[in-house]
Design an enzyme around this catalytic site. Sequence first.
Site, mmCIF file in Angstrom:
data_model
loop_
_atom_site.group_PDB
_atom_site.id
_atom_site.type_symbol
_atom_site.label_atom_id
_atom_site.label_comp_id
_atom_site.label_asym_id
_atom_site.label_seq_id
_atom_site.Cartn_x
_atom_site.Cartn_y
_atom_site.Cartn_z
ATOM 1 N N CYS A 242 -2.283 -50.448 -20.363
ATOM 2 C CA CYS A 242 -2.736 -51.272 -19.228
ATOM 3 C C CYS A 242 -4.107 -51.915 -19.465
ATOM 4 O O CYS A 242 -4.525 -52.791 -18.717
ATOM 5 C CB CYS A 242 -2.762 -50.440 -17.958
ATOM 6 S SG CYS A 242 -1.176 -49.704 -17.582
ATOM 7 N N HIS B 162 -7.809 -53.281 -12.943
ATOM 8 C CA HIS B 162 -6.383 -53.065 -13.187
ATOM 9 C C HIS B 162 -5.757 -52.527 -11.903
ATOM 10 O O HIS B 162 -6.285 -51.599 -11.287
ATOM 11 C CB HIS B 162 -6.207 -52.080 -14.348
ATOM 12 C CG HIS B 162 -4.805 -51.589 -14.488
ATOM 13 N ND1 HIS B 162 -3.732 -52.442 -14.469
ATOM 14 C CD2 HIS B 162 -4.293 -50.337 -14.625
ATOM 15 C CE1 HIS B 162 -2.617 -51.736 -14.590
ATOM 16 N NE2 HIS B 162 -2.933 -50.453 -14.680
ATOM 17 N N ASN C 140 2.241 -51.739 -10.275
ATOM 18 C CA ASN C 140 1.445 -51.724 -11.508
ATOM 19 C C ASN C 140 2.222 -52.457 -12.603
ATOM 20 O O ASN C 140 3.246 -51.973 -13.078
ATOM 21 C CB ASN C 140 1.194 -50.261 -11.906
ATOM 22 C CG ASN C 140 0.405 -50.118 -13.193
ATOM 23 O OD1 ASN C 140 0.231 -51.075 -13.945
ATOM 24 N ND2 ASN C 140 -0.070 -48.909 -13.455
HETATM 25 C C1 LIG Z 1 1.304 -40.838 -8.628
HETATM 26 C C2 LIG Z 1 0.422 -40.733 -7.402
HETATM 27 C C3 LIG Z 1 0.670 -41.910 -6.473
HETATM 28 C C4 LIG Z 1 0.774 -39.454 -6.651
HETATM 29 O O1 LIG Z 1 -0.035 -39.345 -5.521
HETATM 30 P P1 LIG Z 1 -0.712 -37.940 -5.190
HETATM 31 O O2 LIG Z 1 -1.430 -38.099 -3.913
HETATM 32 O O3 LIG Z 1 -1.513 -37.554 -6.407
HETATM 33 O O4 LIG Z 1 0.541 -37.035 -4.984
HETATM 34 P P2 LIG Z 1 0.859 -35.652 -5.694
HETATM 35 O O5 LIG Z 1 1.117 -35.849 -7.145
HETATM 36 O O6 LIG Z 1 -0.210 -34.732 -5.290
HETATM 37 O O7 LIG Z 1 2.220 -35.298 -4.999
HETATM 38 C C5 LIG Z 1 2.272 -34.906 -3.673
HETATM 39 C C6 LIG Z 1 3.708 -34.633 -3.304
HETATM 40 O O8 LIG Z 1 4.413 -35.880 -3.163
HETATM 41 C C7 LIG Z 1 5.626 -35.812 -3.889
HETATM 42 N N1 LIG Z 1 5.987 -37.136 -4.355
HETATM 43 C C8 LIG Z 1 5.745 -37.694 -5.569
HETATM 44 N N2 LIG Z 1 6.251 -38.934 -5.595
HETATM 45 C C9 LIG Z 1 6.806 -39.152 -4.387
HETATM 46 C C10 LIG Z 1 7.465 -40.259 -3.842
HETATM 47 N N3 LIG Z 1 7.666 -41.399 -4.506
HETATM 48 N N4 LIG Z 1 7.888 -40.161 -2.561
HETATM 49 C C11 LIG Z 1 7.709 -39.035 -1.849
HETATM 50 N N5 LIG Z 1 7.094 -37.954 -2.334
HETATM 51 C C12 LIG Z 1 6.649 -38.020 -3.604
HETATM 52 C C13 LIG Z 1 5.370 -34.856 -5.011
HETATM 53 O O9 LIG Z 1 6.580 -34.314 -5.487
HETATM 54 C C14 LIG Z 1 4.479 -33.836 -4.350
HETATM 55 O O10 LIG Z 1 5.288 -32.936 -3.654
HETATM 56 P P3 LIG Z 1 4.993 -31.357 -3.718
HETATM 57 O O11 LIG Z 1 3.605 -31.195 -3.154
HETATM 58 O O12 LIG Z 1 6.077 -30.789 -2.889
HETATM 59 O O13 LIG Z 1 5.082 -31.017 -5.183
HETATM 60 C C15 LIG Z 1 -1.083 -40.692 -7.782
HETATM 61 O O14 LIG Z 1 -1.381 -39.462 -8.396
HETATM 62 C C16 LIG Z 1 -1.465 -41.799 -8.713
HETATM 63 O O15 LIG Z 1 -1.383 -42.969 -8.377
HETATM 64 N N6 LIG Z 1 -1.966 -41.464 -9.930
HETATM 65 C C17 LIG Z 1 -2.336 -42.461 -10.896
HETATM 66 C C18 LIG Z 1 -1.093 -42.989 -11.575
HETATM 67 C C19 LIG Z 1 -1.367 -44.258 -12.344
HETATM 68 O O16 LIG Z 1 -2.131 -45.074 -11.932
HETATM 69 N N7 LIG Z 1 -0.688 -44.441 -13.487
HETATM 70 C C20 LIG Z 1 -0.784 -45.581 -14.305
HETATM 71 C C21 LIG Z 1 -2.110 -45.683 -14.948
HETATM 72 S S1 LIG Z 1 -2.268 -47.161 -15.848
#
Ligand SMILES: CC(C)(COP(=O)(O)OP(=O)(O)OC[C@H]1O[C@@H](n2cnc3c(N)ncnc32)[C@H](O)[C@@H]1OP(=O)(O)O)[C@@H](O)C(=O)NCCC(=O)NCCS
Length: 315
Positions: free
Chosen positions: A118, A243, A273
Amino acid sequence: MNKLKGIKVIATGRALPKECLANSDMEKLVETSDEWIYERTGIRQRYRCVKGEENTNTLAVNAAKDALLKSGIDKNEIGVVVVATSSVEHVFPSTAAMVQKELELDEKVFCFDLSAACTGFIYGLTVARGLLSDSSKPYALVVGSEQLSRLIDYTDRNTCILFGDGAGAAIIKLDDGDFYHVEYTRGNDEALYIGGIGGGERYLQMNGREVFKFAVKALAQVIEELLDAAHKTIEDIDCVICHQANERIIRSVMRKYAGSEHKFYMNIENYGNTSAASIPIVMSELDDKNNLKNKTCLMAGFGAGLTYGGILASI
Ligand SMILES: CC(C)(COP(=O)(O)OP(=O)(O)OC[C@H]1O[C@@H](n2cnc3c(N)ncnc32)[C@H](O)[C@@H]1OP(=O)(O)O)[C@@H](O)C(=O)NCCC(=O)NCCS
């Protein structure tokens, strides 16, 4: 960091696939909800290539054609074509070679793909600027193009809701304005990973929480480092282009810049993204609104690798 020869953006372009998936469409694929996705990411919809019709090459070509048309330049004056991508259609020829073919560019052109996930478009602009210093032609075409949908498991709710396909392009030339850049790579293959011809996991693997923490720190570091190098403050900057990975990541960073929040452009709501395409898609939207050229911009990116970096430039 020394002051370097800068760049001028001549024109920008973008291309999106035909299929648009709203969060309600994602609800049909995995157990999720519009509310969860929007609250945690800021995303409402993303685009996906139609199989057999669209891919990283066609998107790159269309974004490049859009920029070329708007530029009014003689296309044979383009001496460098860099396509930043992690989702190549072919191992070879490169995406950049296909852009050269479809735009019918002169054979005397330095064409290649660049892989920095990215952060690819940021790396691409800096590399193209360096190559122009040594080119007999005045213009470089820098493209970010991705079809990450092919590398995403649409049964994995942790990842599939985040990513979209698309491309953005910019035609640049050297100029006397400010130009500062920084790049970093951590040699990390755990936080974000996709296997390839050597095997490994075929679909994107991600540790979301780790990436989130890394991204907030990386963006903050890059922005501060560039402002320091240029002896500027956020007040001197017209627009900040981060980004677009998660609206909450950008909001965490901009909290530090009270009063300048409006300078942080966000369009993740509409595209998700798009990896290397996210920054040039923002650039082309800003350009359409006459808010890019002749402005002092700070761009910052992060991604798999873990790579991160940025550019502060009067473009
Ligand atoms: C992926 C992301 C949105 C998850 O958000 P978060 O607040 O960290 O959520 P968590 O990982 O703590 O997950 C919380 C819960 O939601 C659930 N969950 C994950 N994806 C879900 C979805 N699409 N819908 C509903 N629930 C979801 C998980 O399973 C977890 O459940 P659990 O607590 O029972 O295990 C966030 O971590 C993120 O954006 N990270 C950066 C990713 C990124 O930018 N990647 C590319 C970089 S270039």
